[in-house]
Motif scaffolding. Structure first.
Motif, PDB file in Angstrom:
ATOM      1  N   PRO A   1       7.764  17.733   9.667  1.00 42.56           N
ATOM      2  CA  PRO A   1       8.658  17.124  11.132  1.00 42.56           C
ATOM      3  C   PRO A   1       7.313  17.151  12.203  1.00 42.56           C
ATOM      4  CG  PRO A   1      10.050  18.845  10.079  1.00 42.56           C
ATOM      5  CD  PRO A   1       8.878  18.876   9.141  1.00 42.56           C
ATOM      6  N   GLU A   2       6.343  18.412  12.196  1.00 41.64           N
ATOM      7  CA  GLU A   2       5.502  18.103  13.472  1.00 41.64           C
ATOM      8  C   GLU A   2       4.651  17.061  13.392  1.00 41.64           C
ATOM      9  OE1 GLU A   2       4.184  21.642  10.480  1.00 41.64           O
ATOM     10  OE2 GLU A   2       6.153  20.596  10.979  1.00 41.64           O
ATOM     11  N   LYS A   3       4.383  16.735  11.922  1.00 41.01           N
ATOM     12  CA  LYS A   3       3.072  15.798  11.663  1.00 41.01           C
ATOM     13  C   LYS A   3       3.728  14.448  11.859  1.00 41.01           C
ATOM     14  CE  LYS A   3      -0.857  15.272   9.907  1.00 41.01           C
ATOM     15  NZ  LYS A   3      -2.198  16.129  10.564  1.00 41.01           N
ATOM     16  N   VAL A   4       4.932  14.379  11.338  1.00 41.14           N
ATOM     17  CA  VAL A   4       5.692  12.955  11.793  1.00 41.14           C
ATOM     18  C   VAL A   4       5.681  12.649  13.087  1.00 41.14           C
ATOM     19  CG1 VAL A   4       7.629  11.556  11.279  1.00 41.14           C
ATOM     20  CG2 VAL A   4       6.554  12.729   9.310  1.00 41.14           C
ATOM     21  N   MET A   5       6.480  13.823  13.935  1.00 40.43           N
ATOM     22  CA  MET A   5       6.604  13.575  15.138  1.00 40.43           C
ATOM     23  C   MET A   5       5.377  13.446  16.191  1.00 40.43           C
ATOM     24  SD  MET A   5       9.617  16.561  15.897  1.00 40.43           S
ATOM     25  CE  MET A   5      11.134  16.427  14.994  1.00 40.43           C
ATOM     26  N   SER A   6       4.332  13.908  15.857  1.00 44.47           N
ATOM     27  CA  SER A   6       3.196  13.530  16.464  1.00 44.47           C
ATOM     28  C   SER A   6       2.836  12.005  16.297  1.00 44.47           C
ATOM     29  CB  SER A   6       2.012  14.535  15.999  1.00 44.47           C
ATOM     30  OG  SER A   6       1.385  14.061  14.646  1.00 44.47           O
TER      31      SER A   6
ATOM     32  N   ILE B   1      -1.123  40.708   5.582  1.00 45.89           N
ATOM     33  CA  ILE B   1      -0.602  39.272   5.593  1.00 45.89           C
ATOM     34  C   ILE B   1       0.460  39.324   4.426  1.00 45.89           C
ATOM     35  CG2 ILE B   1      -0.880  36.982   5.494  1.00 45.89           C
ATOM     36  CD1 ILE B   1      -1.629  38.278   8.316  1.00 45.89           C
ATOM     37  N   LYS B   2       1.658  38.964   4.392  1.00 46.90           N
ATOM     38  CA  LYS B   2       2.389  38.948   3.440  1.00 46.90           C
ATOM     39  C   LYS B   2       2.833  37.636   3.198  1.00 46.90           C
ATOM     40  CE  LYS B   2       2.371  43.181   2.699  1.00 46.90           C
ATOM     41  NZ  LYS B   2       1.703  43.731   1.664  1.00 46.90           N
ATOM     42  N   VAL B   3       2.892  36.497   4.230  1.00 49.26           N
ATOM     43  CA  VAL B   3       3.476  35.250   4.354  1.00 49.26           C
ATOM     44  C   VAL B   3       2.261  34.267   5.122  1.00 49.26           C
ATOM     45  CG1 VAL B   3       4.985  33.338   4.833  1.00 49.26           C
ATOM     46  CG2 VAL B   3       5.801  35.493   3.815  1.00 49.26           C
ATOM     47  N   MET B   4       1.894  33.427   4.286  1.00 44.06           N
ATOM     48  CA  MET B   4       1.158  32.333   4.965  1.00 44.06           C
ATOM     49  C   MET B   4       1.876  30.921   4.970  1.00 44.06           C
ATOM     50  SD  MET B   4      -2.918  30.712   4.422  1.00 44.06           S
ATOM     51  CE  MET B   4      -3.546  32.199   4.718  1.00 44.06           C
ATOM     52  N   TYR B   5       2.050  30.351   6.191  1.00 44.00           N
ATOM     53  CA  TYR B   5       2.854  29.218   6.050  1.00 44.00           C
ATOM     54  C   TYR B   5       1.893  28.252   6.814  1.00 44.00           C
ATOM     55  CZ  TYR B   5       3.207  30.819  11.138  1.00 44.00           C
ATOM     56  OH  TYR B   5       2.992  31.100  12.287  1.00 44.00           O
ATOM     57  N   ARG B   6       2.629  26.822   6.633  1.00 42.62           N
ATOM     58  CA  ARG B   6       1.843  25.721   6.736  1.00 42.62           C
ATOM     59  C   ARG B   6       0.465  25.828   6.364  1.00 42.62           C
ATOM     60  NH1 ARG B   6       5.369  22.349   6.728  1.00 42.62           N
ATOM     61  NH2 ARG B   6       6.689  22.077   8.755  1.00 42.62           N
ATOM     62  N   ALA B   7       0.281  26.296   5.209  1.00 43.33           N
ATOM     63  CA  ALA B   7      -0.855  26.355   4.337  1.00 43.33           C
ATOM     64  C   ALA B   7      -1.626  25.169   3.971  1.00 43.33           C
ATOM     65  CB  ALA B   7      -0.891  27.732   3.570  1.00 43.33           C
ATOM     66  N   ARG B   8      -2.911  24.831   4.060  1.00 40.60           N
ATOM     67  CA  ARG B   8      -3.535  23.948   3.257  1.00 40.60           C
ATOM     68  C   ARG B   8      -4.293  24.532   1.858  1.00 40.60           C
ATOM     69  NH1 ARG B   8      -6.196  22.858   8.932  1.00 40.60           N
ATOM     70  NH2 ARG B   8      -6.142  25.042   8.674  1.00 40.60           N
ATOM     71  N   PRO B   9      -4.587  23.663   1.112  1.00 45.17           N
ATOM     72  CA  PRO B   9      -5.329  24.219  -0.082  1.00 45.17           C
ATOM     73  C   PRO B   9      -6.732  24.992   0.404  1.00 45.17           C
ATOM     74  CG  PRO B   9      -4.862  21.767  -0.523  1.00 45.17           C
ATOM     75  CD  PRO B   9      -4.475  22.134   1.062  1.00 45.17           C
TER      76      PRO B   9
ATOM     77  N   ALA C   1       0.817  -1.362  -0.077  1.00 41.88           N
ATOM     78  CA  ALA C   1       0.007  -0.063  -0.065  1.00 41.88           C
ATOM     79  C   ALA C   1       0.729   1.263  -0.059  1.00 41.88           C
ATOM     80  CB  ALA C   1      -1.078  -0.176   1.249  1.00 41.88           C
ATOM     81  N   GLN C   2       0.358   2.273  -0.891  1.00 42.37           N
ATOM     82  CA  GLN C   2       1.245   3.281  -0.636  1.00 42.37           C
ATOM     83  C   GLN C   2       0.171   4.759  -1.045  1.00 42.37           C
ATOM     84  OE1 GLN C   2       3.946   4.800  -3.816  1.00 42.37           O
ATOM     85  NE2 GLN C   2       5.671   4.330  -2.462  1.00 42.37           N
ATOM     86  N   HIS C   3       0.153   5.641   0.073  1.00 47.73           N
ATOM     87  CA  HIS C   3      -0.472   6.832  -0.053  1.00 47.73           C
ATOM     88  C   HIS C   3       0.515   8.089  -0.303  1.00 47.73           C
ATOM     89  CE1 HIS C   3      -4.002   4.491   0.921  1.00 47.73           C
ATOM     90  NE2 HIS C   3      -3.254   4.148   2.172  1.00 47.73           N
ATOM     91  N   PRO C   4       0.453   8.762  -1.325  1.00 49.28           N
ATOM     92  CA  PRO C   4       1.480  10.003  -1.777  1.00 49.28           C
ATOM     93  C   PRO C   4       1.105  11.071  -0.682  1.00 49.28           C
ATOM     94  CG  PRO C   4       0.478   8.806  -3.877  1.00 49.28           C
ATOM     95  CD  PRO C   4      -0.225   8.239  -2.621  1.00 49.28           C
ATOM     96  N   PHE C   5       2.185  11.880  -0.868  1.00 45.62           N
ATOM     97  CA  PHE C   5       2.076  13.013  -0.175  1.00 45.62           C
ATOM     98  C   PHE C   5       0.752  14.006  -0.447  1.00 45.62           C
ATOM     99  CE2 PHE C   5       3.227  17.501   0.841  1.00 45.62           C
ATOM    100  CZ  PHE C   5       3.402  17.719   2.191  1.00 45.62           C
ATOM    101  N   SER C   6       0.141  14.675   0.455  1.00 52.58           N
ATOM    102  CA  SER C   6      -0.910  15.693   0.008  1.00 52.58           C
ATOM    103  C   SER C   6      -0.895  16.658   1.020  1.00 52.58           C
ATOM    104  CB  SER C   6      -2.381  15.009  -0.064  1.00 52.58           C
ATOM    105  OG  SER C   6      -2.722  14.631   1.361  1.00 52.58           O
ATOM    106  N   SER C   7      -1.267  17.882   0.456  1.00 54.11           N
ATOM    107  CA  SER C   7      -1.211  19.151   1.245  1.00 54.11           C
ATOM    108  C   SER C   7      -2.094  19.100   2.466  1.00 54.11           C
ATOM    109  CB  SER C   7      -1.704  20.527   0.733  1.00 54.11           C
ATOM    110  OG  SER C   7      -0.810  20.311  -0.788  1.00 54.11           O
ATOM    111  N   GLU C   8      -3.105  18.417   2.375  1.00 48.90           N
ATOM    112  CA  GLU C   8      -4.113  18.304   3.565  1.00 48.90           C
ATOM    113  C   GLU C   8      -3.172  17.225   4.873  1.00 48.90           C
ATOM    114  OE1 GLU C   8      -6.735  18.323   0.061  1.00 48.90           O
ATOM    115  OE2 GLU C   8      -4.988  17.129   0.534  1.00 48.90           O
ATOM    116  N   LYS C   9      -2.657  15.935   4.218  1.00 49.61           N
ATOM    117  CA  LYS C   9      -2.108  15.244   5.159  1.00 49.61           C
ATOM    118  C   LYS C   9      -0.862  15.540   5.747  1.00 49.61           C
ATOM    119  CE  LYS C   9      -2.236  11.765   2.598  1.00 49.61           C
ATOM    120  NZ  LYS C   9      -1.931  10.315   2.194  1.00 49.61           N
ATOM    121  N   LYS C  10      -0.015  16.184   4.835  1.00 48.25           N
ATOM    122  CA  LYS C  10       1.260  16.595   5.127  1.00 48.25           C
ATOM    123  C   LYS C  10       2.285  15.572   5.225  1.00 48.25           C
ATOM    124  CE  LYS C  10       0.651  21.139   5.437  1.00 48.25           C
ATOM    125  NZ  LYS C  10       0.837  22.224   4.330  1.00 48.25           N
TER     126      LYS C  10
END
Length: 938
Positions: free
Chosen positions: A522-527, A654-662, A491-500
């Motif tokens: 990192p914060e997602k994997v560490m959790s 606002i000039k920068v939005m980080y950790r942004a999702r779709p 099984a394989q689930h590619p990277f997506s902006s929602e899951k990170k």
């Protein structure tokens, strides 16, 4: 993967010769001769042809038929030139539409993975498709991992599960192990062998892809159509009114000595013509009534059906003539006397007034306007493509020029997308060149990228981040293909902006038992990891990587006993494996490009999935953020928590939005539009499609997924932010070029209409003949449209604030400049007519001089139009050689008409001294244009 060798170069050639190229035959094109004949369907052209035939018929009786011949020649020249220019423009659009066939596809050939244009895929090719890719051909799956395909383009099914396992019983339209050209991978990835290409594919057979895309009218086109309708309505009304007034003046003029019979015939004929032309002047009157807000009280009715309309009008005219005959008999008026009816004086006067009215229509209606827009769009699109902006939708060209906000991605757009592993920290790493087996597997197997080894330097095919990890492995002497061949993916689930994150479940020959490999933010994997596997030094390392503006990726694993895992399942209890820091250098031209945007009044906002430290560091380096402007950044989750009112308040800063999702990106675009912004958005992933659709202009990355490209208006072939700035520059130039042409042509139209109307009151019915007007209006304007439509962007175009998308194209400043110029030209020309008039009227040399001065004033005004918005000198020849060539052609054409036009153009040859006087006397038009523009402040 290495078990597939693919086709060799010679086999590719053989297959293409046998099965053809991967191109779907376009629908039949309208023959060029039909397109040419369509030019004669214009009502104005038809009227002119009738006028020419009448002029020739009358001319045969009095020996002066050359003017009618001249009208026909001028009509032919004008229609043929318009056809050639529009045909050329349509061919340019066709070439742009074919660029989709050049988009890259991943295939296995000669034993390795490489990239080829979609059109070069042949039967037998082994194709690799990933999430977001459009499937380029029909084929049978060899491998698939969690593969889901959107087949709505063929079957209407938006989500179809695919498998490489053949089956005879299935409930879907097509077999689950079959993939089809034109469909899109929405999840997972796979490898398939091509079985059909081009017209032999399912979509080729149904000819769905051959359907010509119909472009809806753009806001600019609607504005111009409305302007043309206003002008045409006024022109027809004035023309009919002028015909009636001139005829009435002629009837009551005692100098003409008309008999009662002739006056009666003239009156009946005029009324009949008015009735016949009701289909033109009734809508004009209704339009004028609507302008003065009386349409609700007064509205002239007429049949809506065209054929019925003509029959009613014809019947009415015939009934009027019949009534006229009856009345004439009752009053003993001898109207059947041929000497009365065919009196050449009567007929020539009637034709002369008819010519005056037709000339008014010719000079008033801006025939060159639509061609100017077509040429400007075609030229701008071609130039934008040359500068790596593939325009997919026409309105994007003009809308981009009005953009007030650009929401841009970071990777590949602001950065070079040449990722390299700079720092790393793995558990079990001894510091030697040899990496632990779990690290090797995590980098090689839990990935969707490939390396093209067919030529050096080796290039990445697929995800750039995954590719950087593979290249790093290769630099350490590790061949990722060997590791993949020894790994069985369950099984394989590619990277997506929602899951990170991305995960792969499988079994390796180098490792006992099943492995679950995870990588991502990192914060997602560490959790997901057990706390005891996370040391305090890891967080310090991570912080150090991020402060250096490195893109950080964390890795984790666990031993597994399951054979599958759902995409919605988030693993827990993982063992942390390590982190890497990847550097993606900022593009050299980005700070300058962003500075140019700010100077042009365009706000730039960066939307990225990176963490705060990395995003802010990149933002500062790019010039988006000041050194102490951390308050101008916000995370996607924090932005989501803000209510709309609060978000609307803080969003401009606002000039920068980080950790942004779709979803964050989509909401940002929607809220910016609520603030009356024209928003341009960049995106490369499948999940960017909603924001690209929502934006006023969607810009997809050339390296992005097909889903993103399909949702976009423009494709950035080089993924560069500078290309976005170029698109804005060309969009502004396009709009200005059309404004230049409007100023130039409407000035001619106003002056010519005023002169034609004034002529009879100066003692000469036609100061400018129909053939002369055709040269000025149809031919000269055609050249002017081509000259002004091809003006490149100048240095001043990005120094002004964006225009309002709701602003009428003929702005108040341009309108004042236009009226000022037209009034001056009119006064000069009327003064010249009065000066030239003497007791005997006007000589042919006088009228030739008047015609020459009229054209030369417009010729110099063409240069004023060119520099309407500054940025180019009056005689700056280097920036647009085509303009200079066309200006030369206009001048030479005028010389030829004056010197050799003779009776056809009612001209006599002028001397060199007269030419010199005319040129010098009209050149002050340039000085007037400069001073008037300074005063009006365009």
């Amino acid at each position: 993967m290495s078990s597939y060798k693919g086709l060799t170069d010679s086999e590719v050639i053989q297959s293409r010769n046998l099965h053809g190229a991967n191109i779907i035959t376009p629908p039949p094109q309208t023959p060029w001769w039909k397109l040419l004949l369509e030019k004669f369907e214009d009502p104005i052209i038809k009227i002119l042809i009738v006028a020419a035939i009448i002029a020739i018929a009358i001319g045969i009786t009095n020996g002066h038929y050359l003017e009618g011949v001249g009208i026909i020649v001028a009509i032919l020249l004008a229609t043929i030139m318009a056809f050639i220019n529009e045909y050329k423009a349509s061919k340019e659009f066709e070439l742009l539409n074919n660029v989709n066939d050049e988009l890259p596809v991943k295939v296995i050939r000669n034993g390795g993975v490489t990239s080829v244009p979609k059109r070069d895929v042949v039967v037998g090719d082994i194709v690799i498709v990933d999430r977001g890719d459009e499937i380029p051909s029909d084929g049978v799956l060899l491998e698939s991992v969690s593969l889901i395909v959107n087949e709505s383009s063929l079957t209407g099914e938006p989500s179809t599960n695919k498998t490489s396992i053949p089956t005879d019983s299935f409930k879907t339209t097509y077999s689950p192990n079959q993939v089809l050209k034109g469909t899109t991978v929405t999840d997972g990835h796979g490898i398939y062998r091509t079985t059909a290409v081009g017209d032999s594919t399912e979509i080729g057979k149904t000819a769905r892809a051959a359907t010509v895309e119909v472009n809806n009218p753009t806001p600019l086109t609607k504005q111009l159509q409305k302007l043309s309708e206003y002008i045409s309505s006024a022109a027809f009304f004035i023309a009919i009114l002028a015909f009636v007034i001139l005829t009435v003046f002629d009837l009551i003029n005692p100098a003409n000595s008309y008999t009662l019979e002739q006056e009666y015939i003239l009156a009946v004929t005029v009324i009949a013509i008015i009735i016949l032309l009701a289909k033109y002047w009734v809508p004009s009157v209704n339009a004028i009534l609507s302008w003065i807000k009386l349409s609700a009280k007064i509205h002239l009715p007429y049949p809506n059906n065209t054929r019925r309309q003509m029959l009613v009008l014809l019947a009415s005219a015939m009934l009027l003539v019949l009534m006229g005959l009856v009345i004439a008999v009752l009053l003993n008026i001898d109207i059947f006397n041929t000497s009365v009816v065919l009196d050449s004086n009567l007929l020539s006067h009637l034709l002369s007034y008819f010519m005056v009215s037709m000339t008014l229509i010719v000079v008033a209606v801006p025939e060159g306007l639509s061609m100017s827009v077509t040429l400007s769009l075609a030229y701008s699109m071609r130039k934008m493509t040359a500068e790596n902006n593939l325009v997919r939708k026409l309105q994007a060209t003009e809308t981009m020029g009005a953009a007030t906000v650009i929401c841009t991605d970071k990777t590949g757009t602001l950065t070079q997308n040449r990722m390299q592993v700079i720092e790393w920290d793995f558990q079990g790493d001894t510091g030697s060149n040899e990496l632990p087996i779990l690290v090797k597997l995590s980098l090689a197997v839990n990935s969707t990228a490939h390396i093209d080894f067919s030529h050096e330097p080796y290039t990445i095919v697929g995800n750039p981040t995954d590719g950087a990890l593979l290249l790093w492995l290769y630099q350490k002497g590790i061949d990722y293909r060997v590791l993949r061949d020894g790994f069985t993916t369950l099984a394989q689930h590619p990277f997506s902006s929602e899951k990170k994150y991305m995960l792969t479940l499988g079994q390796s020959t180098d490792f006992e038992g099943k492995l679950l490999l995870v990588k991502g933010a990192p914060e997602k994997v560490m959790s997901m990891c057990e706390p005891q596997s996370l040391s305090s030094s890891v967080l310090e390392k991570l912080r150090g990587f991020q402060v250096k503006a490195l893109r950080t990726i964390a890795f984790a694993y666990s031993k597994s006993v399951v054979d599958s895992i759902a995409d919605s399942d988030m693993p827990q209890g993982l063992t942390f494996l390590g982190i890497v820091g990847i550097a993606d250098p900022l593009r050299d031209d980005v700070p300058t490009a962003i500075s140019e945007c700010h100077m042009a009044g365009i706000d730039v906002k960066m939307v990225t999935g990176d963490n705060q430290d990395t995003a802010i560091a990149i933002g500062k380096n790019a010039g988006l953020l000041a050194s102490n402007a951390e308050h101008a950044s916000i995370s996607g989750p924090d932005f989501e928590k803000l209510p709309d009112d609060e978000a609307l308040r803080v969003l401009p800063g606002i000039k920068v939005m980080y950790r942004a999702r779709p979803t964050d990106k989509l909401r940002m675009v929607s809220l910016l539009q609520r603030l009356h912004n024209v928003v341009a958005v960049t995106g490369d992933g499948t999940n960017d499609a909603p924001a690209l659709n929502q934006a006023d202009v969607g810009l997809a990355m050339g390296s992005g997924t097909q889903v993103a490209k399909d949702a976009s208006d423009i494709i950035l072939l080089d993924d560069s932010f500078s290309s976005i700035v170029n698109a804005t520059r060309w969009g502004r130039a396009l709009y200005q070029n059309i404004q230049k042409f409007l100023y130039f042509q409407l000035t001619i139209n106003l002056v010519a209409v005023a002169i034609v109307l004034t002529g009879p009151f100066t003692g000469f019915d036609l100061p400018l003949t129909v053939t002369q007007m055709l040269w000025v209006n149809l031919i000269m304007d055609t050249f002017a449209a081509l000259a002004l439509a091809t003006e490149p962007p100048h240095s001043e175009v990005m120094k002004k604030k964006p225009r309002s998308p709701h602003e009428f194209i003929l702005s108040s400043a341009i309108f004042r400049y236009l009226i000022t110029t037209a009034v001056l030209f009119y006064l000069v020309l009327v003064g010249l007519l009065i000066y030239l008039k003497h007791d005997e009227g006007f000589s042919d040399r006088d009228l030739t001089g008047f015609f020459n001065v009229f054209v030369l004033m417009q010729f110099w005004n063409l240069f004023n139009a060119r520099r309407l918005f500054g940025g180019v000198g009056v005689f700056s020849f280097s920036s647009n050689k085509l303009f200079v060539a066309i200006a030369t052609i206009i001048l030479l054409g005028q010389f030829a008409i004056v010197q050799f036009g003779g009776e056809v153009f009612r001209t006599v040859p002028l001397t060199g001294k007269e030419w010199l006087i005319h040129i010098i006397a009209t050149m002050p038009v340039l000085i007037f244009g400069y001073l008037a523009k300074k005063i009006i402040k365009i």
